[in-house]
Scaffold this active site. Structure first.
Site, PDB file in Angstrom:
ATOM      1  N   SER B  14       0.815  -1.215   0.000  1.00  7.12           N
ATOM      2  CA  SER B  14       0.000   0.000   0.000  1.00  7.12           C
ATOM      3  C   SER B  14       0.851   1.269   0.000  1.00  7.12           C
ATOM      4  CB  SER B  14      -0.955   0.006   1.196  1.00  7.12           C
ATOM      5  OG  SER B  14      -0.215   0.076   2.390  1.00  7.12           O
ATOM      6  N   GLY B  15       2.144   1.134   0.169  1.00  6.58           N
ATOM      7  CA  GLY B  15       3.024   2.303   0.112  1.00  6.58           C
ATOM      8  C   GLY B  15       3.307   2.705  -1.324  1.00  6.58           C
ATOM      9  N   TYR B  16       4.156   3.702  -1.495  1.00  4.81           N
ATOM     10  CA  TYR B  16       4.402   4.216  -2.845  1.00  4.81           C
ATOM     11  C   TYR B  16       5.271   3.257  -3.662  1.00  4.81           C
ATOM     12  CZ  TYR B  16       2.288   8.593  -1.315  1.00  4.81           C
ATOM     13  OH  TYR B  16       1.418   9.544  -0.856  1.00  4.81           O
ATOM     14  N   CYS B 151      17.668   5.220  -3.975  1.00  5.51           N
ATOM     15  CA  CYS B 151      17.532   5.874  -5.276  1.00  5.51           C
ATOM     16  C   CYS B 151      18.693   6.810  -5.589  1.00  5.51           C
ATOM     17  CB  CYS B 151      16.202   6.622  -5.350  1.00  5.51           C
ATOM     18  SG  CYS B 151      16.006   7.913  -4.112  1.00  5.51           S
ATOM     19  N   ASN B 312      12.653   8.206  -8.887  1.00  2.02           N
ATOM     20  CA  ASN B 312      13.044   7.482  -7.670  1.00  2.02           C
ATOM     21  C   ASN B 312      12.192   6.246  -7.400  1.00  2.02           C
ATOM     22  OD1 ASN B 312      11.086   9.645  -7.159  1.00  2.02           O
ATOM     23  ND2 ASN B 312      11.070   8.870  -5.063  1.00  2.02           N
TER      24      ASN B 312
END
Lengths: 345, 345, 345, 345
Positions: B14-16, B151, B312
């Site tokens: 559910s995170g980016y 990143c 990123n």
């Protein structure tokens, strides 16, 4: 393999719509880009103007003369150029898909009223099929001349179609359009300067926007359009205020939308009760060919606020152009157009 | 067909980074998403959290318990959770690709110095292969445990590799990193508020950023990193000030870069003399898996300013994760990662 | 000199409206800030929360207890807190200027319908004078309790007043409101996250927004309001679609506006035929106390698109609060509010 | 009263620096704007170009001929125009404050190296006093010709001065500059287009920026400057990497800064341990005349990262210009320059 591919040309390939076409066509498995024209950048690699394409193609711009013999030509020039070259391109190539406003309106008088000048090739106005697959798929299968509608037109037609088709509208529909800066093209004018355009909420067309004429022509509704430039490069959204002839419930309206778009590959009916994205917005559609559509109805069921969003360079222009190509060639409609959009962005 | 597909799970979906993995894996022709976990959103369709995926999948989040028996698990949790569940996931699944910072550093003492706390599973630190294909492709072909770098680390290593490999650097390399807001995750904290973060030029790490430790470990160079949050959701850029041991000409340096990256599918060496995009920037890379790299050398040939840019969440994280998967499975490296980026955007 | 100054307190000084009040009051020649409350930040210098004020004041937040004996208290708390403390503040201080929504609506039934909960101090609802100087200046000169309207209400009332006053409107007025992220306050919630809110065109209230009730109450018109969150921190704009009872020319309407606002210090009637800023927008009003208003009428004279813009934290809230203070004290109305706005920005 | 006011002219008043000067001078209690020139907009009200000034003045642009007899002329033209008219303006008016780059460098050879062309009025180069009050206040009190430094120069000199003054620097200072789009002026060129400039991280000067020559001239340090265009209209920030000759503690460095700037009205030393704004950034300085400066030192005390931020049109240009005027006239230095900046914005 290239021998089997469709030979496609892009006329006006250094603009924003032209660049988007190049990007899509480079990724399309059935197509070869046979020519990409630019008067200004002739001879230069396309990556010098469209930096996202660097390293992906050796293609160079060529000058726009003698454009004949292609399977398909996409016309992505500005209005006056498109009017000037349209007839010749139509004659000398198998198929022409025009993305300019040149051949969208059928009635020369309406054109003159909205554009403030007479059309110089009015005899062509009736010969283009509207490149709006959601209304017009059958005709597109055999069309030789296609004119893709304006980005705000596409969004508005998708938002209003269930009501228009069933004669459910009672009176004027007010449509509030919001559009990013890429909608005004790549011209270096003061209106496009970052320092002036950044953070804008610019009501550049309080009424009488040219897209209004297109929507009225296609929908038969009395639409009043207001257009505002917003802080975004890509993206368009329409908020339509629809007065209903008789009260409708949320369930009924959702069914109207779902029936209308059940088989459409690029229309998503948004009906989410929770979360931040309950109504459509372009942010999450950048780069995708979806048009998201949703609505909210007042408690008394007499007024609908219908919202549609899309990426103006994709579903609002080049993406629909490629969709029309896919339909015309009998290919799967999603071919080369499958990108989902990004979140967050 | 699905029977033949690789069964992949995303832990922390559910995170980016997790959402980006879902997007890429949904579009990957060889993969089936067998599980997507979220403690908070268990039971809900993934489209309620990642609105770009609405209509594209019926997948729902499930709770993260009993995660065993998958062909590959992507671990996209925050640091402490990743440390807690790493050993168990490693044991119970065929392959683990970790995108968190949990297993990037090999030396527990360095971890403690940069993270301010002791690592609670130090015995695992040596067992992960670094998921940086540009340096490490051979090892990735057979790796069972992979740890994708940060990143800014990926961008910096790509920018510096030609100089590090040939021992051309004389002294400290100062690296100025710029990063969008998605880099700090989806947590609702004041630092992430739109009103506070919008328009920021926030030097949140003047020195001692955790990614500095990774770059020093991987490159052997004395790198000094400064990190600034900039107005963007996605995107990272590094500007590296490289003092040279002996003067080099522009031609020589370009050759170093071209030799280093001639066969890399996702590194583009930018060497454009005209136009606005002469040096790399993330704007045109959003959604793509490219890392663009370019440079400028001072007239005396003693100092190079090397610039690298990426998205990123893509090449800086989920995209490289999928690239590692492709390498590991012997698939074409570009599979599911072909998106070109957009212009304008 | 300080002995002659008015002793003013700000209740809820760590929020965005509270911070704006502190900024204005610090620059006001007749005022001394005697207290600035914050439960969370009590004891800390105000500059740690409002970094623009660093070095300009030694003021520290104090806890909000025992707030009595001030010449004027500005109440800048969120709704429920404002309802809870309002009566006590009203009793124990000379004058109370409330910037929350707590006391704007006169009818408890309307409050309950729009806020979804009963007002717990309904007896106070009738005792506040509306802090809208353009309609209400005379009453404000002697008011002890003032309630400043919502930002979109202020803009809408200014846009519609000439038509409402002369009974020129025929039917529903559709008002499209656009608002920046500071309008939803400083709470760290997902809806306010930069990665989610950046680039938004979020139709968060397709109908039934709370400000609609205020506009209907104040104007007597049937207003239908739609509210969209746009990419901006500050700024609000309303686009009003006004159907007219009888046709009016551009000249007539301009005269209506000029007559209405000839003596208003903070309303500018924009009637510019050239340039980019022909209709009002908030971009150039950030930090200023102006509300710009303009319009365009359809060729048949039957429909006006009226546009008003302001800075939601200034003329839309704290600025109008200080304007009310100036009126109440008999001071020049522009005192401490003379900032012109910036261009470009 | 106007009879007592200083008669000031702005040459080049339609650009962004010129507009900012008009805004500041209109609000300045001791000044009357006697002329505002623009070749292109001569005859038009200044509000048609600078919409923030509408309704605040009846002033119109006039053509730039015969500009003599003023108490002070601000010269806000671009480089070549400023070189052309400088001598004449200097001769025919009491005082000339130049905001262009025309007269900043003293050495014609350095000018030619950095600007790529010979200066056509080299005899004037030595006659201007540098308009940098923090270094040069005494000379400004009597100066007849003033040349205000570039915005990034002002920020860098303020960040570096404590180290330069005490000879604490050991080697090259790398300065990373970030600048908003207003810094490249109001010219309608492709590089300034919103669609191209929005979201940029454009390293437009990896080395050899013209401001580098100014900083080296003024500080005596070996400064290496890199400049990046960032997503912002206003604002400039410099991040300076300073190698120290001997280790210094945080306390010592803070004292250096505080000693250097204790009496400066527009330099704020930021030393905040908590909160989001621990190091300076331009976001909260838009419209204000402050330059905020802060730093962080590495644990070994050998390297300082010094950060300064300002509004490039204010403290970086027009604001400093007015500050020089105030010094020259013996007025309080803050006169007309008291705006605090906004938060949030």
């Amino acid at each position: 393999m290239a021998a089997d591919r469709l030979r496609v040309a892009v006329f006006g390939a250094s603009g924003y719509v032209g660049g988007e076409l190049l990007r899509l066509l480079l990724g399309h498995p059935q197509v070869e880009i046979a020519a990409a024209t630019s008067t200004r950048y002739a001879g230069r690699p396309v990556g010098t103007v469209h930096p996202n394409l660097r390293g992906l193609t050796g293609l160079r711009f060529r000058s726009p003369e003698e454009m004949g013999g292609f399977d398909v030509v996409f016309l992505a020039a500005e209005l006056q150029t498109a009017i000037k070259v349209g007839a010749d391109l139509a004659k000398r190539n198998e198929c022409l898909i025009d993305l300019s406003p040149a051949y969208r309106l059928r009635d020369p008088a309406v054109f003159e009223r909205y554009y403030g000048t007479a059309h110089t090739a009015p005899e062509l106005l009736g010969s283009f099929v509207s490149g709006h697959p959601e209304d017009n798929r059958a005709a597109l299968r055999t069309a030789r001349l296609v004119s893709v509608p304006g980005c705000m037109v596409i969004a508005t037609l998708i938002a209003l179609r269930p009501f228009a088709a069933d004669d459910l509208v009672d009176g004027d529909v007010i449509v509030d359009c919001r559009i990013g800066s890429s909608g005004s093209g790549a011209a270096a004018e003061r209106l496009n300067l970052h320092a002036e355009r950044s953070g804008a909420l610019r009501v550049f067309a309080p009424h009488g926007h040219r897209h209004e004429a297109e929507v009225c022509q296609a929908s038969g509704l009395a639409v009043r359009m207001t257009a505002t430039g917003v802080e975004a490069v890509r993206g368009a959204q329409v908020v339509c205020h629809v007065p209903l002839r008789r009260p409708l419930s949320e369930v009924e309206i959702r069914r109207l939308y779902r029936d209308a778009y059940a088989d459409e590959p690029f229309v998503r009916v948004i009906a989410q009760r929770r979360g931040l994205y309950r109504l459509p917005e372009p942010k999450i559609l950048i780069g995708s060919n979806f048009c998201d559509v949703g609505f909210s109805v007042t408690p008394d069921g007499r007024r609908v606020v219908a919202v549609a969003a899309l990426d103006n360079l994709m579903k609002g222009s080049a993406g629909t152009g490629v969709q029309c190509l896919n339909i015309r060639m009998g290919w799967p409609e999603r071919l080369g157009l499958a990108f989902a959009g990004l979140h967050p962005i």
